[in-house]
Design a protein around this motif. Structure first.
Motif, PDB file in Angstrom:
ATOM      1  N   ILE A  30       1.115  -0.823  -0.092  1.00 22.54           N
ATOM      2  CA  ILE A  30      -0.056   0.232   0.250  1.00 22.54           C
ATOM      3  C   ILE A  30       1.055   1.202   0.192  1.00 22.54           C
ATOM      4  O   ILE A  30       2.067   1.504   0.478  1.00 22.54           O
ATOM      5  CB  ILE A  30      -0.765  -0.037   1.398  1.00 22.54           C
ATOM      6  N   THR A  31       0.583   1.957  -1.151  1.00 23.76           N
ATOM      7  CA  THR A  31       1.083   3.334  -1.250  1.00 23.76           C
ATOM      8  C   THR A  31       0.986   4.069  -1.711  1.00 23.76           C
ATOM      9  O   THR A  31      -0.283   4.294  -2.065  1.00 23.76           O
ATOM     10  CB  THR A  31       3.151   3.030  -2.000  1.00 23.76           C
ATOM     11  N   ASP A  32       0.691   5.726  -1.179  1.00 20.46           N
ATOM     12  CA  ASP A  32       0.349   6.868  -1.278  1.00 20.46           C
ATOM     13  C   ASP A  32       0.765   8.240  -2.791  1.00 20.46           C
ATOM     14  O   ASP A  32       1.164   8.774  -2.718  1.00 20.46           O
ATOM     15  CB  ASP A  32       0.085   7.505  -0.356  1.00 20.46           C
ATOM     16  N   GLY A  33       2.114   8.034  -3.689  1.00 21.13           N
ATOM     17  CA  GLY A  33       3.223   8.032  -4.573  1.00 21.13           C
ATOM     18  C   GLY A  33       4.043   8.001  -4.910  1.00 21.13           C
ATOM     19  O   GLY A  33       4.167   6.062  -4.700  1.00 21.13           O
ATOM     20  N   ARG A  34       4.459   8.012  -5.546  1.00 22.55           N
ATOM     21  CA  ARG A  34       5.616   8.053  -6.385  1.00 22.55           C
ATOM     22  C   ARG A  34       7.048   7.352  -5.781  1.00 22.55           C
ATOM     23  O   ARG A  34       7.468   8.408  -4.714  1.00 22.55           O
ATOM     24  CB  ARG A  34       5.512   8.567  -7.474  1.00 22.55           C
TER      25      ARG A  34
END
Length: 705
Positions: A627-631
């Motif tokens: 789970i990630t929210d950015g590049r």
């Protein structure tokens, strides 16, 4: 005087008319107002509607493959309501009114093609629903407005402006976030019993299950068993016969499906199911609810009444075993007695007992019925005596119907199923079945049942044209490698396979069909703890991780959970072997502290592969959920490819500014089925069901050889 009488009559007439008119008006006002039918969209799922019973109107155009349906007649609650209504034939693609009733979850849902809609199969789900014509039931009040379970709040990152619930406010040279969260509905979840009155409950309290009686145990008197039999679908001579005589007798009337049983069929009721499986589909975190308030109740918490005359049994053979006993007329009295002797010898050789194997018997003919369940007898002596008293049912050899019955009714908590012990079915069949077994067997295997076949006096070459389903054994058994099937040339040599059969059913390491999508994986969560996530959203991510974890059967021998958090650096929060109970895992997730820092996703994938998945067990499916929210600041392609080559199935979940190309690089092929994107953290809960369904679909598509 005449004038006075006329005046009185006129006055009376006026009063009469006035009263009549007033009565009519009162009657009109007292009539019940016409029911307002709420309209729902094609993509609305039953589990998202709180009301346990409701009437709704479906729009046109719901006959589309994008609206998923799971089941036939009884549908899993994350099916599209309107598409399920088309599949069931209640409405067509033009739409219309439907009546929906919520019911308890099922152990398996069978897919089919009906009315232009293809429904899918599903091993198990926690809540179901029925669809019927949209006419109100007598005495039931239906809501004019439906209550939905979802509520949303919005968050933004610095530098991004959103319209609606969250705005960026400039103060001097600084931008700060202002959150305006919509309130949580006061009524949050309803019971699954089909009563239109909504019961307000904590959303994480397991839904109470309606009380249902277990499958009725069939008893037939010896006199009933001795009734004359007007016709046989396969004639046997009662005395001992050699192989030469069996070939000539075998084909007589074998395929006569019109034979009627001479005995009444027992009434079957659906048994009670574990409360752990009855949590509604909406039993997920939503904004505004308390963290980790799951109310989970495991099978181990169910206390059964102590049994009398129990033995501990053989602890090295802890299996829950059901024998499907052939009671068809084709077997004859002598061979039916040999079958009972064989089953008694198996019970003795197994060492039946409360800490070892438990054994129940279902007899089948035209229809199946439970002779006794797993908890009826817990010592070999009583079990053998009970087997000896079983009368023959008669009828055809409908094995497929018997397997469906066992799958739906036998392995339940009410019947003594222990949860932690593998479920095994041994099918005894005389020659060949008189119905098809493939579909019923597939559904049973998907429910985690290990199917063995013992075929006695199988079809000879000149008899094979009479077999309804060629290669029925290979289509039915758990694996087609020979381990799950035994062929016996004669009923009189059946005693020779007692020990080989016992050895096989007790070899729990090879009972691979006990492994389902929910109990056979090592799942590693790789969690972005970078500064852009923020403390509040990080807690939302942890709740998402907990919601996924609680759907699996967690123990040191079932599914295991591990977690890694990363920024520029990486940290092993806990390994697969750290916690062996669901509650311990959920508590460990709750304790994970927010780290804050940069975003090096590629390095995190490599770290998880080396520090987490190298400790995975050989017989486990390795699943990574990132789970990630950015590049990412580093390359993700090379580490992801290495993980895929090492057998890791990777799912990527992106939020807000996550890069779609990186999500697809991280995900296992086909990446469209293994990558997800959502614009807000508060909407992560929407992916719990699709993610678990993908994991199960992928598991169930594995080859059986």
């Amino acid at each position: 005087l005449v004038t006075m009488k006329a005046s009185v009559i006129a006055t009376f007439f006026v009063v009469f008319l006035t009263c009549t008119y007033a009565a009519k008006e009162t009657t009109k006002k007292s009539k019940k107002a016409k029911l307002h039918i709420p309209q729902i969209d094609c993509d609305v799922k039953a589990g998202k509607i709180i009301n346990p019973e409701f009437i709704a109107k479906c729009p046109p155009g719901c006959q589309d493959v994008k609206y998923r349906v799971y089941g036939t007649d009884i549908y899993a609650s994350f099916s599209s309501v309107c598409s399920a209504a088309i599949h069931s034939g209640v409405i067509d693609n033009a739409g219309g009114k439907i009546l929906v009733q919520k019911v308890a979850g099922h152990a398996g849902y069978q897919g089919s093609f009906s009315n232009g809609v293809r429904s899918l199969s599903l091993p198990r789900w926690r809540e179901s629903f029925l669809v019927s014509e949209g006419k109100p039931r007598k005495g039931v009040t239906y809501p004019s407005t439906l209550e939905y379970s979802s509520s949303k709040s919005t968050a933004v990152k610095p530098g991004k402006t959103l319209q609606g619930d969250c705005v960026n406010v400039s103060t001097g040279g600084t931008v700060r976030k202002v959150y305006q969260t919509s309130p949580v509905p006061t009524t949050q979840m309803a019971t699954t019993t089909p009563t239109p009155t909504t019961t307000t409950m904590d959303p994480f309290t397991t839904t109470p299950k309606p009380t249902t009686a277990p499958a009725t145990t069939r008893t037939t008197t010896a006199a009933a068993a001795a009734k004359p039999r007007p016709g046989l679908h396969r004639v046997r001579d009662i005395a001992f016969r050699g192989t030469s005589s069996s070939a000539s007798n075998r084909n007589i009337l074998r395929s006569n499906a019109g034979i009627q049983r001479q005995e009444s069929v027992a009434t079957f009721r659906r048994p009670a199911v574990s409360p752990a499986h009855l949590a509604m589909e909406t039993d997920l975190w939503k904004p505004g609810l308390s963290l980790f308030d799951t109310g989970f109740a495991s099978k181990d918490e169910l206390n059964l009444k102590p049994l009398e005359a129990t033995s501990q049994g053989n602890p090295s053979c802890k299996v829950d075993l059901a024998f499907l006993m052939d009671g068809s007329w084709s077997i004859g009295k002598r061979r039916f007695q040999l079958q009972k002797q064989f089953l008694g010898n198996v019970a003795h050789a197994l060492g039946v007992g409360s800490a070892g194997p438990l054994m129940g018997i279902v007899q089948y003919g035209d229809d199946p019925s439970t002779e006794f369940n797993l908890k009826t007898y817990t010592n070999p002596k009583d079990l053998r005596n009970a087997i000896e008293k079983i009368p023959q049912k008669g009828g055809l050899s409908n094995v497929g119907k018997a397997l469906s019955f066992v799958n739906k009714n036998f392995f339940s908590d009410a019947n003594g199923n222990r949860g932690g012990a593998p479920n095994v079915v041994v099918v005894m069949v005389d020659g060949w079945p008189t119905d098809r077994v493939e579909e019923a067997s597939r559904l049973a295997r998907e429910s985690g049942i290990n199917i063995f076949f013992v075929t006695i006096e199988a079809a000879a070459e000149n008899e094979k044209q009479n077999v309804i389903e060629p290669n029925f054994v290979d289509k039915a058994v758990c694996r087609t490698n020979g381990f799950y099937s035994i062929t016996v040339p004669s009923w009189f040599s059946l005693h020779k396979i007692v020990q080989p059969l016992v050895k096989r059913v007790c070899d729990t390491d090879r009972l691979v069909c006990s492994k389902t999508c929910l109990n056979s994986a090592d799942i590693g969560f790789v969690i972005d703890g970078s500064s852009s996530v923020g403390t509040s959203n990080f807690r939302t991510v942890l709740q998402f991780v907990a919601n996924i974890s609680q759907e699996f059967e967690i123990s040191d021998t079932d599914t295991r959970i591990g977690a890694v958090q990363y920024t520029y650096e990486q940290r092993l929060e806990f390994s697969f072997d750290k916690y062996s109970t669901k509650q311990d895992v959920l508590s460990a997730i709750k304790r994970i502290g927010y780290w804050s820092g940069g975003t090096s996703t590629g390095a995190a994938i490599s770290y998880a592969s080396e520090q987490l998945f190298t400790k995975s067990k050989p017989n486990k499916r390795k699943i990574m959920i990132l789970i990630t929210d950015g590049r990412s600041y580093d390359d993700v392609r090379v580490p992801a490819l290495a993980a895929h080559q090492n057998g890791i199935i990777a799912y990527s979940i992106g939020v807000a500014w996550a890069a779609q190309d990186e999500l697809e690089d991280i995900a296992t092929d086909p990446d469209k089925e293994h990558s997800f994107f959502v614009d807000e953290f508060d909407n992560l809960y929407q992916f719990v069901n699709p993610l678990i369904q993908n994991i199960c679909t992928e598991f169930n598509s594995q080859p059986r050889n």
